[in-house]
Design a protein around this motif. Structure first.
Motif, PDB file in Angstrom:
ATOM      1  N   UNK A 146       0.712  -1.214  -0.008  1.00 22.17           N
ATOM      2  CA  UNK A 146      -0.012  -0.018  -0.032  1.00 22.17           C
ATOM      3  C   UNK A 146       0.897   1.300  -0.081  1.00 22.17           C
ATOM      4  N   UNK A 147       2.050   1.039   0.408  1.00 29.70           N
ATOM      5  CA  UNK A 147       3.239   2.586   0.359  1.00 29.70           C
ATOM      6  C   UNK A 147       3.155   2.722  -1.010  1.00 29.70           C
ATOM      7  N   UNK A 148       3.311   1.863  -1.989  1.00 30.52           N
ATOM      8  CA  UNK A 148       3.511   2.191  -3.204  1.00 30.52           C
ATOM      9  C   UNK A 148       2.465   2.970  -3.980  1.00 30.52           C
ATOM     10  N   UNK A 149       1.235   2.289  -3.293  1.00 33.93           N
ATOM     11  CA  UNK A 149       0.005   3.031  -4.026  1.00 33.93           C
ATOM     12  C   UNK A 149      -0.276   4.260  -3.572  1.00 33.93           C
ATOM     13  N   UNK A 150      -0.100   4.430  -2.194  1.00 35.03           N
ATOM     14  CA  UNK A 150      -0.104   6.053  -1.879  1.00 35.03           C
ATOM     15  C   UNK A 150       0.838   6.883  -2.328  1.00 35.03           C
ATOM     16  N   UNK A 151       2.164   6.473  -2.614  1.00 33.61           N
ATOM     17  CA  UNK A 151       3.121   7.165  -3.321  1.00 33.61           C
ATOM     18  C   UNK A 151       3.020   7.519  -4.826  1.00 33.61           C
ATOM     19  N   UNK A 152       1.981   6.967  -5.350  1.00 35.03           N
ATOM     20  CA  UNK A 152       1.406   7.318  -6.674  1.00 35.03           C
ATOM     21  C   UNK A 152       2.010   6.733  -7.910  1.00 35.03           C
ATOM     22  N   UNK A 153       1.599   7.275  -8.969  1.00 36.41           N
ATOM     23  CA  UNK A 153       1.941   6.266 -10.157  1.00 36.41           C
ATOM     24  C   UNK A 153       3.455   6.331 -10.612  1.00 36.41           C
ATOM     25  N   UNK A 154       4.341   7.323 -10.303  1.00 31.29           N
ATOM     26  CA  UNK A 154       5.612   7.240 -10.377  1.00 31.29           C
ATOM     27  C   UNK A 154       6.180   6.026  -9.712  1.00 31.29           C
ATOM     28  N   UNK A 155       5.864   5.513  -8.338  1.00 32.45           N
ATOM     29  CA  UNK A 155       6.632   4.719  -7.652  1.00 32.45           C
ATOM     30  C   UNK A 155       5.847   3.415  -8.107  1.00 32.45           C
ATOM     31  N   UNK A 156       4.771   3.265  -8.467  1.00 30.46           N
ATOM     32  CA  UNK A 156       4.145   2.161  -8.951  1.00 30.46           C
ATOM     33  C   UNK A 156       4.745   1.707 -10.438  1.00 30.46           C
ATOM     34  N   UNK A 157       4.788   2.927 -11.492  1.00 26.56           N
ATOM     35  CA  UNK A 157       5.315   2.301 -12.632  1.00 26.56           C
ATOM     36  C   UNK A 157       6.743   1.843 -12.283  1.00 26.56           C
ATOM     37  N   UNK A 158       7.742   2.073 -11.324  1.00 28.44           N
ATOM     38  CA  UNK A 158       9.173   1.787 -11.332  1.00 28.44           C
ATOM     39  C   UNK A 158       8.935   0.420 -10.624  1.00 28.44           C
ATOM     40  N   UNK A 159       8.147   0.157  -9.730  1.00 26.08           N
ATOM     41  CA  UNK A 159       8.155  -1.125  -8.927  1.00 26.08           C
ATOM     42  C   UNK A 159       7.369  -2.153  -9.981  1.00 26.08           C
ATOM     43  N   UNK A 160       6.266  -1.684 -10.768  1.00 25.58           N
ATOM     44  CA  UNK A 160       5.829  -2.504 -11.418  1.00 25.58           C
ATOM     45  C   UNK A 160       6.485  -3.026 -12.655  1.00 25.58           C
ATOM     46  N   UNK A 161       7.457  -2.196 -12.995  1.00 26.37           N
ATOM     47  CA  UNK A 161       8.392  -2.670 -14.427  1.00 26.37           C
ATOM     48  C   UNK A 161       9.433  -3.781 -13.888  1.00 26.37           C
ATOM     49  N   UNK A 162       9.996  -3.594 -12.745  1.00 26.18           N
ATOM     50  CA  UNK A 162      10.823  -4.674 -12.214  1.00 26.18           C
ATOM     51  C   UNK A 162       9.956  -5.938 -11.916  1.00 26.18           C
ATOM     52  N   UNK A 163       8.626  -5.662 -11.549  1.00 30.33           N
ATOM     53  CA  UNK A 163       8.062  -7.216 -11.045  1.00 30.33           C
ATOM     54  C   UNK A 163       7.756  -7.910 -12.446  1.00 30.33           C
ATOM     55  N   UNK A 164       7.298  -7.077 -13.248  1.00 31.79           N
ATOM     56  CA  UNK A 164       6.758  -7.490 -14.756  1.00 31.79           C
ATOM     57  C   UNK A 164       7.968  -8.256 -15.289  1.00 31.79           C
ATOM     58  N   UNK A 165       9.025  -7.775 -15.303  1.00 28.65           N
ATOM     59  CA  UNK A 165      10.430  -8.508 -16.002  1.00 28.65           C
ATOM     60  C   UNK A 165      10.636  -9.747 -14.995  1.00 28.65           C
ATOM     61  N   UNK A 166      10.322  -9.651 -13.638  1.00 24.08           N
ATOM     62  CA  UNK A 166      10.632 -10.847 -12.732  1.00 24.08           C
ATOM     63  C   UNK A 166       9.409 -11.796 -13.108  1.00 24.08           C
ATOM     64  N   UNK A 167       8.321 -11.537 -13.466  1.00 22.76           N
ATOM     65  CA  UNK A 167       7.101 -12.446 -13.669  1.00 22.76           C
ATOM     66  C   UNK A 167       7.346 -13.289 -15.135  1.00 22.76           C
ATOM     67  N   UNK A 168       7.915 -12.401 -16.073  1.00 24.23           N
ATOM     68  CA  UNK A 168       8.282 -13.021 -17.402  1.00 24.23           C
ATOM     69  C   UNK A 168       9.433 -14.358 -17.226  1.00 24.23           C
ATOM     70  N   UNK A 169      10.266 -13.647 -16.507  1.00 21.14           N
ATOM     71  CA  UNK A 169      11.415 -14.818 -16.588  1.00 21.14           C
ATOM     72  C   UNK A 169      10.916 -15.901 -15.441  1.00 21.14           C
ATOM     73  N   UNK A 170      10.403 -15.728 -14.423  1.00 20.54           N
ATOM     74  CA  UNK A 170      10.112 -16.799 -13.631  1.00 20.54           C
ATOM     75  C   UNK A 170       8.774 -17.784 -14.266  1.00 20.54           C
TER      76      UNK A 170
END
Length: 421
Positions: A146-170
């Motif tokens: 929830x910290x990332x959600x409250x921080x806003x779209x910029x924080x969500x964009x960065x963390x989501x990009x990392x996680x999507x890359x990890x999702x694809x690899x795993x």
């Protein structure tokens, strides 16, 4: 029948966004934690019927998205779903659409908190032997992300990009291992139709929710501008990527788990941790198990952040909260507190929540887009794209929506057979 496309608006032709990027936005909005429900809810009818059902649901949901695109192109690229519904369907339609969107966002946020707490508890128990209370896991999961959600779209964009890359690899890693061990006789055990067909109706609402991408259409139109060809291509490629992911996932799970293993998963609540535990008991290697767990963590976290951010922005706009620290904290509390409290009280509601989401998702993903497109056509509005198929295709999508509603209401009433019960 060919689809009617016209030349793009030159205002947006100086620097065109890539179709692949748009397709990934579509796929990213659909592929996520919800895919863990698919093998569980289709276990009664098994693989053959699930394959046919996935294809049929894909077509109807893609069509619903295209009717929304047709309507959206008749307005300014910056106009939202709410604006389109208000202008075409009036105040009642706007309120109905708004309530359905809010309910789906809230119930899916709860579903992902429930699913997230399940995988956190399962992984901790496996790796450390610590049995974490499900309610505490839900609170921990919602608070950290929830910290990332409250921080806003910029924080969500960065963390989501990392996680999507990890999702694809795993995903590639564990699916490669599971596909190599999948057994064709397990996938096609020769079950009689009388044993599998009764469970088809109960799975339809879950599959419908898993293909929901309509919420990102207005964002894509705003991103691309009035580029009908590119937008349609992005939508069809993105939804086909989703379909491919689901088919690979179904083969991977249903090819390794016997049908008889699923009643226990369903009896435990059908949560993500229960499915992973069943796969581990089937004999998959420790390496594959760890990859699957990592993927599940990333998938549920990505889904939670995406849906929660959409709900956060919806609440902020609805109540006019300021974009300062105080305003964002109040919005974050209104966004996260109700689903988190529900996840603490009812920690294993992952499957049930996705089913409930199917009711209201039917309204804004299928019914409203068809009705809005019909109104635009009756007014003679033309945004440069018209979904082919005429009235018969519209009727087909509306009939599918009716089937989803009836099936889910029968599910809730206990009138449909439950596999393994």
């Amino acid at each position: 029948m060919t689809e009617t496309l016209t030349t793009a608006n030159p205002t947006f032709s100086r620097r065109k966004p890539g179709v692949l990027g748009g397709a990934l936005i579509v796929a990213g909005s659909t592929v996520g934690a919800g895919m863990f429900s698919l093998p569980v809810v289709t276990s009664g009818m098994w693989f053959g019927w699930s394959l046919l059902l996935l294809l049929g649901v894909w077509f109807c949901m893609y069509s619903g998205g295209m009717y929304l695109l047709e309507t959206n192109l008749c307005y300014r690229p910056s106009d939202s779903f709410d604006t389109l519904a208000g202008d075409t369907l009036g105040r009642t339609g706007r309120i109905l659409n708004g309530l359905s969107v809010a309910f789906v966002l809230y119930i899916l946020t709860y579903a992902y908190v429930s699913g997230g707490s399940s995988v956190v508890s399962h992984s901790l128990g496996m790796l450390t032997g610590i049995e974490l209370n499900a309610s505490f896991s839900a609170l921990l999961f919602a608070t950290v992300l929830g910290v990332f959600v409250v921080a806003g779209a910029g924080a969500v964009d960065r963390i989501t990009t990392i996680m999507l890359g990890g999702m694809a690899l795993t995903f590639l890693g564990f699916c490669h291992g599971l596909l190599s061990s999948a057994d064709s006789q397990t996938l096609f055990p020769g079950l009689p139709m009388t044993e599998t067909m009764p469970y088809i109706a109960g799975a339809i609402p879950f599959l419908m929710v898993s293909f929901g991408f309509q919420n990102c259409i207005p964002s894509l139109v705003k991103y691309f501008g009035k580029e009908p060809v590119a937008l349609r291509r992005a939508a069809i490629i993105g939804t086909l990527i989703t379909l491919m992911f689901y088919l690979v996932w179904q083969v991977s799970v249903l090819g390794n788990l016997e049908r008889d293993a699923f009643p226990a998963v369903l009896a435990a609540g059908g949560n993500i941790g229960h499915l992973i535990g069943a796969l581990e008991q089937s004999g998959v290697s420790l390496g594959l198990s760890l990859l699957l767990q990592l993927f599940s963590h990333l998938a549920v976290a990505t889904s939670f952040i995406g849906v929660a951010l959409g709900l956060f922005d919806y609440i902020a706009d609805l109540f006019g909260f300021a974009n300062d620290l105080r305003g964002r904290l109040i919005t974050g509390l209104m966004t996260l507190a109700p689903p988190t409290v529900l996840a603490i009280v009812a920690p294993n509601g992952f499957l049930a929540a996705i089913g409930y989401a199917g009711i209201c998702a039917t309204v804004f993903a299928l019914i409203v887009p068809v009705l809005m497109a019909a109104v635009c056509r009756s007014r003679g509005m033309n945004g440069g794209y018209r979904v082919p198929g005429g009235t018969p295709r519209m009727v087909l999508v509306l009939l599918f929506a009716l089937v989803v509603l009836v099936c889910q209401l029968m599910n809730m009433a206990g009138w449909l057979p439950a596999f393994g019960s």
